[in-house]
Design an enzyme around this catalytic site. Structure first.
Site, PDB file in Angstrom:
ATOM      1  N   CYS A  25       0.792  -1.232   0.000  1.00 10.88           N
ATOM      2  CA  CYS A  25       0.000   0.000   0.000  1.00 10.88           C
ATOM      3  C   CYS A  25       0.823   1.279   0.000  1.00 10.88           C
ATOM      4  CB  CYS A  25      -0.935  -0.001   1.207  1.00 10.88           C
ATOM      5  SG  CYS A  25      -2.225  -1.232   1.041  1.00 10.88           S
TER       6      CYS A  25
HETATM    7  N1  LIG Z   1      -2.259  -6.657   2.081  1.00 16.23           N
HETATM    8  C1  LIG Z   1      -2.560  -5.610   2.802  1.00 16.23           C
HETATM    9  O1  LIG Z   1      -2.024  -5.397   3.876  1.00 16.23           O
HETATM   10  C2  LIG Z   1      -3.595  -4.613   2.348  1.00 16.23           C
HETATM   11  C3  LIG Z   1      -4.124  -3.708   3.266  1.00 16.23           C
HETATM   12  C4  LIG Z   1      -5.090  -2.808   2.860  1.00 16.23           C
HETATM   13  C5  LIG Z   1      -5.466  -2.783   1.514  1.00 16.23           C
HETATM   14  N2  LIG Z   1      -4.927  -3.650   0.625  1.00 16.23           N
HETATM   15  C6  LIG Z   1      -5.394  -3.594  -0.771  1.00 16.23           C
HETATM   16  O2  LIG Z   1      -6.260  -4.683  -1.020  1.00 16.23           O
HETATM   17  C7  LIG Z   1      -6.132  -5.131  -2.375  1.00 16.23           C
HETATM   18  C8  LIG Z   1      -5.798  -6.606  -2.394  1.00 16.23           C
HETATM   19  O3  LIG Z   1      -4.534  -6.794  -1.778  1.00 16.23           O
HETATM   20  P1  LIG Z   1      -4.030  -8.203  -1.241  1.00 16.23           P
HETATM   21  O4  LIG Z   1      -2.849  -7.900  -0.384  1.00 16.23           O
HETATM   22  O5  LIG Z   1      -5.161  -8.988  -0.675  1.00 16.23           O
HETATM   23  O6  LIG Z   1      -3.561  -8.864  -2.626  1.00 16.23           O
HETATM   24  P2  LIG Z   1      -3.176 -10.419  -2.873  1.00 16.23           P
HETATM   25  O7  LIG Z   1      -2.262 -10.406  -4.037  1.00 16.23           O
HETATM   26  O8  LIG Z   1      -2.766 -11.054  -1.595  1.00 16.23           O
HETATM   27  O9  LIG Z   1      -4.559 -11.087  -3.285  1.00 16.23           O
HETATM   28  C9  LIG Z   1      -5.260 -10.765  -4.430  1.00 16.23           C
HETATM   29  C10 LIG Z   1      -5.933 -12.022  -4.963  1.00 16.23           C
HETATM   30  O10 LIG Z   1      -6.725 -11.647  -6.086  1.00 16.23           O
HETATM   31  C11 LIG Z   1      -6.629 -12.688  -7.046  1.00 16.23           C
HETATM   32  N3  LIG Z   1      -7.052 -12.128  -8.339  1.00 16.23           N
HETATM   33  C12 LIG Z   1      -6.359 -11.347  -9.179  1.00 16.23           C
HETATM   34  N4  LIG Z   1      -7.145 -10.968 -10.199  1.00 16.23           N
HETATM   35  C13 LIG Z   1      -8.344 -11.515  -9.992  1.00 16.23           C
HETATM   36  C14 LIG Z   1      -9.576 -11.476 -10.693  1.00 16.23           C
HETATM   37  N5  LIG Z   1      -9.714 -10.775 -11.810  1.00 16.23           N
HETATM   38  N6  LIG Z   1     -10.612 -12.175 -10.187  1.00 16.23           N
HETATM   39  C15 LIG Z   1     -10.470 -12.879  -9.039  1.00 16.23           C
HETATM   40  N7  LIG Z   1      -9.353 -12.954  -8.334  1.00 16.23           N
HETATM   41  C16 LIG Z   1      -8.297 -12.264  -8.804  1.00 16.23           C
HETATM   42  C17 LIG Z   1      -5.195 -13.160  -6.969  1.00 16.23           C
HETATM   43  O11 LIG Z   1      -5.048 -14.457  -7.485  1.00 16.23           O
HETATM   44  C18 LIG Z   1      -4.972 -13.105  -5.445  1.00 16.23           C
HETATM   45  O12 LIG Z   1      -5.315 -14.324  -4.826  1.00 16.23           O
HETATM   46  C19 LIG Z   1      -5.061  -4.226  -2.989  1.00 16.23           C
HETATM   47  O13 LIG Z   1      -5.686  -3.162  -3.637  1.00 16.23           O
HETATM   48  C20 LIG Z   1      -4.306  -3.723  -1.792  1.00 16.23           C
HETATM   49  O14 LIG Z   1      -3.696  -2.485  -2.057  1.00 16.23           O
HETATM   50  C21 LIG Z   1      -4.015  -4.577   1.012  1.00 16.23           C
END
Ligand SMILES: NC(=O)c1ccc[n+]([C@@H]2O[C@H](COP(=O)([O-])OP(=O)(O)OC[C@H]3O[C@@H](n4cnc5c(N)ncnc54)[C@H](O)[C@@H]3O)[C@@H](O)[C@H]2O)c1
Length: 453
Positions: free
Chosen positions: A292
């Site tokens: 992030c």
């Molecule tokens: N990880 C954190 O600490 C955190 C905290 C707050 C916000 N976020 C935000 O949340 C969002 C997700 O982050 P994350 O860390 O969970 O990512 P991640 O990479 O851990 O998980 C994302 C998942 O989405 C799947 N994916 C990708 N494209 C897809 C699609 N079209 N349809 C279905 N599944 C799909 C991937 O295979 C993966 O399993 C991002 O925007 C991130 O900035 C993350």
């Protein structure tokens, strides 16, 4: 009954089905939280390996207890699929897909685009749709809505809208479903705050959408804070992360100056913390990491440019942090130099590649960048991280974590403390390492062989 009333009734009767799109660090804990609350939950992911793991009750996210995942899967409150046509079974679809940057540091919106394409193709009318991924303000209304609208034209559940229908404009189709934004604020590894007890901000396009979203989320999350629109909710997330970016940059800049002036910055922070108002402590380190904070300013910049607006303060903060890994390399080189050694040919053992303590996430971790620089200068790079068995580097390919023993510590010319994992026993490290560069203030009483940030 209106569509909104029908959905509210389902939520009240606990007969709604919630679909979570993207089962990663954010999506999986949210899905488990809904399922634990007794809501039938269906997870969608493009990665078949993750889907298979979930359906076998195999956990891959640290913040979820294995037994809890197994229990909700066994109770069939939660299952996962790669079959996106099953979105038609869902009353609500919550999106938690990645929002990275492309190689030109521009928002890479392909994942949100792909999720919205599937939603448009497969959802049924009256679905509540909420984006949780971090993004720039206006994404929900100006980016998502048109994509969903375009794809609805091929959705058999919306057969009153034809492919050539000029009435299928975003404005006209918006009342057929409920679109909202709610930023995910999860702090992986935080022992006190998790999905359920972290308050949730929610902004929807319509009052009905806001009511539906508030009632639905209230099942999985204790406190919901509604706001007037998706773009307000989008800006909330950017504000929170930019606030952290700027404060971390400030303390990093002061730490570098304090180092030159022989002032212990850690002592300064401890003293400043005694002020009971108007000061919040931030700590210096090798730079920012994670999914992030390093990325969000670029998302904001993207939209600010469209408004002909220059984000000069955020720019400066970004620059300071971008330079931190290089300054850290200089610390390592200086420490070796004091012992009449060059980086070239020295063995440098890094302790911790995760971007913050006690988690298994190395995305955008400054440790990786410092390792690259050291390797590029001819150093022999090794690492140990109890949470990350292998890492992929640009220059050196895949690296494997080496064991943390008296021997591995002793054979390194310098040991670099890059992540303050609580598993690291400082006394043991101090006893066996020849020289230490401590970037996290883990060693309180620095002796001859310890160099601090
Ligand atoms: N990880 C954190 O600490 C955190 C905290 C707050 C916000 N976020 C935000 O949340 C969002 C997700 O982050 P994350 O860390 O969970 O990512 P991640 O990479 O851990 O998980 C994302 C998942 O989405 C799947 N994916 C990708 N494209 C897809 C699609 N079209 N349809 C279905 N599944 C799909 C991937 O295979 C993966 O399993 C991002 O925007 C991130 O900035 C993350």
């Amino acid at each position: 009954m209106t569509t909104a009333q029908q959905l509210l009734k389902k939520i009240e009767d606990n007969t709604e089905v919630v679909g979570i799109i993207g089962l990663g660090y954010v999506g999986l804990p949210l899905a488990v939280s809904f399922a634990e609350a007794g809501v039938k939950t269906l997870g969608f992911d493009k990665n078949p390996a993750k889907v298979e793991k979930i359906n076998h009750g195999d956990n891959y996210i640290q913040d979820i207890r294995d037994a809890v995942l197994r229990e909700v899967v066994d109770k069939v409150a939660f299952s996962a699929t790669t079959d996106f046509s099953r979105m038609a079974e869902c009353d609500a679809l919550i999106i938690a897909v990645p929002t990275p940057l492309d190689r030109f540091k521009k928002p890479d919106m392909r994942y949100i685009e792909s999720a919205c394409t599937d939603i448009g193709r497969y959802m049924k009318p009256g679905t509540f749709i909420c984006l949780e991924s971090t993004t720039y303000p206006t994404t929900t209304e100006d980016f998502m809505l048109p994509i969903i609208g375009e794809n609805i034209k091929t959705n058999p559940h919306f057969n009153d809208i034809s492919a050539s229908d000029s009435k299928a404009t975003p404005k006209n189709i918006a009342p057929r479903f409920f679109l909202a934004y709610s930023p995910e604020r999860v702090d992986p590894g935080n022992p006190s705050f998790h999905t359920r007890n972290t308050p949730k901000v929610l902004g929807a396009m319509t009052p009905e959408g806001l009511e539906i979203g508030t009632k639905l989320y209230a099942k999985a999350i204790d406190t919901i804070h509604p706001v007037s629109s998706p773009r307000v909710a989008e800006m909330v997330k950017i504000l929170e992360n930019t606030y952290r970016l700027i404060n971390i940059s400030l303390i990093n800049e002061l730490a570098l100056l304090a180092g030159k002036m022989d002032i212990n910055i850690w002592e300064v922070i401890e003293a400043a913390k005694t002020k009971p108002f108007g000061f919040q402590a931030f700590y210096p380190g090798p730079g920012i990491g994670g999914h992030c904070i390093p990325l969000d300013p670029f998302y904001l910049e993207h939209i600010a440019k469209k408004y002909n607006f220059d984000l000069s303060m955020i720019h400066t903060a970004g620059h300071i942090n971008m330079r931190m890994p290089h300054y850290m390399y200089i610390k390592i080189a200086t420490a070796l130099n004091r012992h009449k050694k060059a980086v070239n040919g020295s063995t440098v053992l890094f302790l911790g590649v995760a971007y913050k303590p006690n988690i298994n996430d190395e995305r955008e971790s400054p440790a990786l960048e410092i390792m690259e620089i050291v390797a590029h200068k001819g150093g022999k790079v090794q690492y140990h991280d109890p949470h990350i068995p292998t890492v992929q580097t640009h220059g050196q390919g895949a690296l494997t974590s080496i064991p943390l023993t008296a021997e591995t510590l002793g054979q390194a010319d310098v040991v670099v403390l890059t992540t303050n994992h609580s598993a690291f026993e400082v006394e043991f490290i101090q006893k066996h390492a020849k020289m230490i560069v401590d970037m996290r203030n883990m060693i309180k009483e620095a002796g001859d062989k310890v160099y601090k940030l």
